[in-house]
Design a protein around this motif. Sequence first.
Motif, PDB file in Angstrom:
ATOM      1  N   THR A 263     -27.309  -0.046  -3.623  1.00  0.00           N
ATOM      2  CA  THR A 263     -28.028   1.154  -4.057  1.00  0.00           C
ATOM      3  C   THR A 263     -28.548   1.009  -5.478  1.00  0.00           C
ATOM      4  OG1 THR A 263     -25.935   2.205  -4.733  1.00  0.00           O
ATOM      5  CG2 THR A 263     -26.720   2.644  -2.500  1.00  0.00           C
ATOM      6  N   SER A 266     -31.607  -1.252  -5.312  1.00  0.00           N
ATOM      7  CA  SER A 266     -32.756  -0.549  -4.750  1.00  0.00           C
ATOM      8  C   SER A 266     -33.419   0.338  -5.796  1.00  0.00           C
ATOM      9  CB  SER A 266     -32.318   0.290  -3.550  1.00  0.00           C
ATOM     10  OG  SER A 266     -33.401   1.037  -3.037  1.00  0.00           O
ATOM     11  N   ASP A 270     -37.398  -0.268  -7.611  1.00  0.00           N
ATOM     12  CA  ASP A 270     -38.492   0.698  -7.747  1.00  0.00           C
ATOM     13  C   ASP A 270     -38.916   0.840  -9.205  1.00  0.00           C
ATOM     14  OD1 ASP A 270     -38.402   1.148  -5.036  1.00  0.00           O
ATOM     15  OD2 ASP A 270     -37.186   2.972  -5.182  1.00  0.00           O
TER      16      ASP A 270
END
Length: 281
Positions: A263, A266, A270
């Motif tokens: 997580t 991720s 971005d």
Amino acid sequence: MDEPPTTPPLADAPAALLDGGHLWLREHVTGSPLRFQLQPSGVLAFGDDDSEFASDDVPLPYAHAVRHVRERFDREAFRASVDDVASVTFVGVAVDGSGVAYDWVRTPSFLGTEVYDADHGSVLPPDSVASIYEGLGLAPVNALAKEVRAVDFDPEGYAFPDSNWRDGPVAGVLLADKTGHRAVLRNPAVTGGDGAPDTTVTTPDELVERHATDRWLDSVVARLGVSEDELGFDLLFERAVEALAREQVRAFRDGSVDTDEATVRSAMADRVESYLVARRE
């Protein structure tokens, strides 16, 4: 990999440490304990003070230090200097935000504190430790004073000097003699609070948003030392994840933030993508 003896607080150290001989005083740098050993196969094995890491499963908070050692350690020079590479365990600190916050630009990810020789069952003298690390491409923890008469050292009246790695005093002093006696004298004025986690964030997205600012990513880019053409997504992404885990390591360990590696990665992916798009517009 061997487990060298720990360094006790000065109050618990053998009386012989201050009874005679000479001391090296070195900066006590806070962080996470890291040890490593060169295997006969040529692979570097790593671990903390409790366990060894699987070669393909290094805990994220240690990734910065493991990469640092892998990239700089001179395997050939070490092989040429000993008969059995596995008889030596290197001990040091992965310098991170688990204690005080250091200047991340100038502070190496790993600083060597000891070299343990299993053939003799002892740590090497501090002067040898310094020269060994330097000769193998890694930085030893810095000396504050050398060959200080032990009987002249006054723990109660000792004036802690400024740190080599932050704006402020040292977090403590490592005392060592040439016979293997070791101790740490901690600085009561340095509590380690400046490395505390940010308690206002609770999710990976919030953690990345709060810390991975344009200015912060600019500093990560500067540390890479690559040209604009060489600055790709993968390189910046991996180093940004490492830097976040290094600087905000307490959040990765105290449960205050969901820091599942997938997580976090991720969220950082971005952020890095948007940063690079804006940088190149």
